[in-house]
Design a protein around this motif. Structure first.
Motif, PDB file in Angstrom:
ATOM      1  N   PHE A   1       0.827  -1.206   0.000  1.00  0.00           N
ATOM      2  CA  PHE A   1       0.000   0.000   0.000  1.00  0.00           C
ATOM      3  C   PHE A   1       0.861   1.256   0.000  1.00  0.00           C
ATOM      4  N   ILE A   2       1.898   1.249   0.829  1.00  0.00           N
ATOM      5  CA  ILE A   2       2.789   2.409   0.896  1.00  0.00           C
ATOM      6  C   ILE A   2       3.522   2.614  -0.428  1.00  0.00           C
ATOM      7  N   SER A   3       3.937   1.511  -1.038  1.00  0.00           N
ATOM      8  CA  SER A   3       4.637   1.623  -2.323  1.00  0.00           C
ATOM      9  C   SER A   3       3.724   2.199  -3.400  1.00  0.00           C
ATOM     10  N   HIS A   4       2.433   1.844  -3.347  1.00  0.00           N
ATOM     11  CA  HIS A   4       1.476   2.415  -4.294  1.00  0.00           C
ATOM     12  C   HIS A   4       1.301   3.913  -4.058  1.00  0.00           C
ATOM     13  N   LEU A   5       1.261   4.319  -2.787  1.00  0.00           N
ATOM     14  CA  LEU A   5       1.140   5.746  -2.476  1.00  0.00           C
ATOM     15  C   LEU A   5       2.360   6.524  -2.969  1.00  0.00           C
ATOM     16  N   VAL A   6       3.535   5.937  -2.782  1.00  0.00           N
ATOM     17  CA  VAL A   6       4.764   6.580  -3.251  1.00  0.00           C
ATOM     18  C   VAL A   6       4.754   6.700  -4.773  1.00  0.00           C
ATOM     19  N   GLU A   7       4.316   5.620  -5.440  1.00  0.00           N
ATOM     20  CA  GLU A   7       4.228   5.641  -6.894  1.00  0.00           C
ATOM     21  C   GLU A   7       3.242   6.697  -7.364  1.00  0.00           C
ATOM     22  N   LEU A   8       2.089   6.789  -6.692  1.00  0.00           N
ATOM     23  CA  LEU A   8       1.085   7.796  -7.046  1.00  0.00           C
ATOM     24  C   LEU A   8       1.643   9.200  -6.857  1.00  0.00           C
ATOM     25  N   ARG A   9       2.344   9.412  -5.736  1.00  0.00           N
ATOM     26  CA  ARG A   9       2.939  10.725  -5.485  1.00  0.00           C
ATOM     27  C   ARG A   9       3.935  11.100  -6.577  1.00  0.00           C
ATOM     28  N   ASN A  10       4.771  10.146  -6.979  1.00  0.00           N
ATOM     29  CA  ASN A  10       5.768  10.412  -8.017  1.00  0.00           C
ATOM     30  C   ASN A  10       5.098  10.746  -9.351  1.00  0.00           C
ATOM     31  N   ARG A  11       4.029  10.011  -9.682  1.00  0.00           N
ATOM     32  CA  ARG A  11       3.333  10.270 -10.937  1.00  0.00           C
ATOM     33  C   ARG A  11       2.673  11.651 -10.937  1.00  0.00           C
ATOM     34  N   VAL A  12       2.051  11.999  -9.796  1.00  0.00           N
ATOM     35  CA  VAL A  12       1.407  13.313  -9.679  1.00  0.00           C
ATOM     36  C   VAL A  12       2.448  14.431  -9.771  1.00  0.00           C
ATOM     37  N   MET A  13       3.591  14.222  -9.133  1.00  0.00           N
ATOM     38  CA  MET A  13       4.649  15.238  -9.175  1.00  0.00           C
ATOM     39  C   MET A  13       5.172  15.424 -10.595  1.00  0.00           C
ATOM     40  N   ARG A  14       5.352  14.335 -11.322  1.00  0.00           N
ATOM     41  CA  ARG A  14       5.851  14.443 -12.697  1.00  0.00           C
ATOM     42  C   ARG A  14       4.850  15.168 -13.582  1.00  0.00           C
ATOM     43  N   ALA A  15       3.575  14.848 -13.414  1.00  0.00           N
ATOM     44  CA  ALA A  15       2.539  15.541 -14.194  1.00  0.00           C
ATOM     45  C   ALA A  15       2.495  17.022 -13.835  1.00  0.00           C
ATOM     46  N   SER A  16       2.608  17.317 -12.548  1.00  0.00           N
ATOM     47  CA  SER A  16       2.574  18.713 -12.098  1.00  0.00           C
ATOM     48  C   SER A  16       3.782  19.489 -12.617  1.00  0.00           C
TER      49      SER A  16
END
Length: 255
Positions: free
Chosen positions: A14-29
């Motif tokens: 679950f934590i790894s998915h959250l980290v992955e989501l954060r990284n994807r959102v940051m790249r898009a931003s």
């Protein structure tokens, strides 16, 4: 009894998915911010392009007004930010797809990817249709209807809010084929049933157009007719899309 190792593994996942989501959102931003910063020197010109349909309809020599203290700066910045988002949309969509794709089966990838891409293109098509065709009709009607004793000078903040409302309305309207395709693919309704309710859809299209657009026949037709046409497009594409994205177990069941 629940094993502690299994619980720890689920927590790590679950934590790894959250980290992955954060990284994807940051790249898009970051992609949006980079495009935004590149466009900022031309923020005024970008707003002028957005205002062009209104300026063409206004009497020669007329200009818009700004009643707020920072409005002349804030509104062009908002418009530029929205344009930056549209330009960076391929990167945003790729990051979203890269996040969800590993958890999808092959037939689910066939289902999601075309829907994401086509819905984005249809939304942009709706916005373009509104800008290039609808605005010209609406603004010409409003300014010709205005009494001669009135000096028409729209406020830029009000204009921004109005065009954004219509952009969203037409962008969402152009998603009609996607709605039809999803309903058919999910088995919630059949194509035959959708054809039966076609008269109600036509009536509903004109009701929506009457609510969203100004009270002139031409602008209402410019919204209602595309809704009806796009509904028919959805009816044509839905069966082929449902067949192409069918899961292997669905094929074996029918066989």
């Amino acid at each position: 009894m629940i094993n502690d190792d299994d619980t720890a593994g689920a927590g790590d996942t679950f934590i790894s998915h959250l980290v992955e989501l954060r990284n994807r959102v940051m790249r898009a931003s970051i992609a949006i911010i980079i495009v935004f910063l590149c466009l900022m020197p031309w923020a005024g010109d970008i707003y002028d392009i957005l205002a062009m349909p209104m300026m063409v309809a206004l009497p020669e020599g007329s200009k818009m007004i700004a009643t707020g203290v920072i409005t002349p700066f804030l509104i062009p910045v908002k418009v530029t930010l929205l344009l930056a988002f549209l330009i960076a949309l391929p990167v945003v969509l790729y990051q979203a797809w890269a996040f969800i794709a590993p958890g999808l089966y092959t037939h689910e990838k066939k289902l999601v990817a075309p829907l994401v891409v086509s819905s984005s293109l249809l939304f942009i098509a709706g916005v373009a249709f509104c800008y290039f065709f609808v605005f010209g009709v609406i603004f010409k009607f409003v300014n010709e209807f205005a009494p001669k004793s009135i000096n028409v000078a729209p406020d830029i903040e009000s204009y921004f809010g109005f065009v954004m409302t219509l952009f969203i309305a037409f962008g969402v309207t152009f998603e009609v084929p996607i709605v039809v395709i999803v309903l058919v693919r999910m088995g919630l309704v059949t194509v035959e049933k959708l054809k039966e309710v076609r008269p109600y859809v036509i009536v509903g299209a004109f009701v929506v157009a009457a609510v969203v657009t100004p009270p002139d026949v031409m602008s209402q037709l410019l919204l209602a007719i595309p809704i009806c046409l796009l509904y028919e497009v959805g009816l044509l594409i839905a069966p082929a899309f449902a067949k192409a994205t069918r899961a292997p177990e669905e094929v074996s069941d029918q066989a």
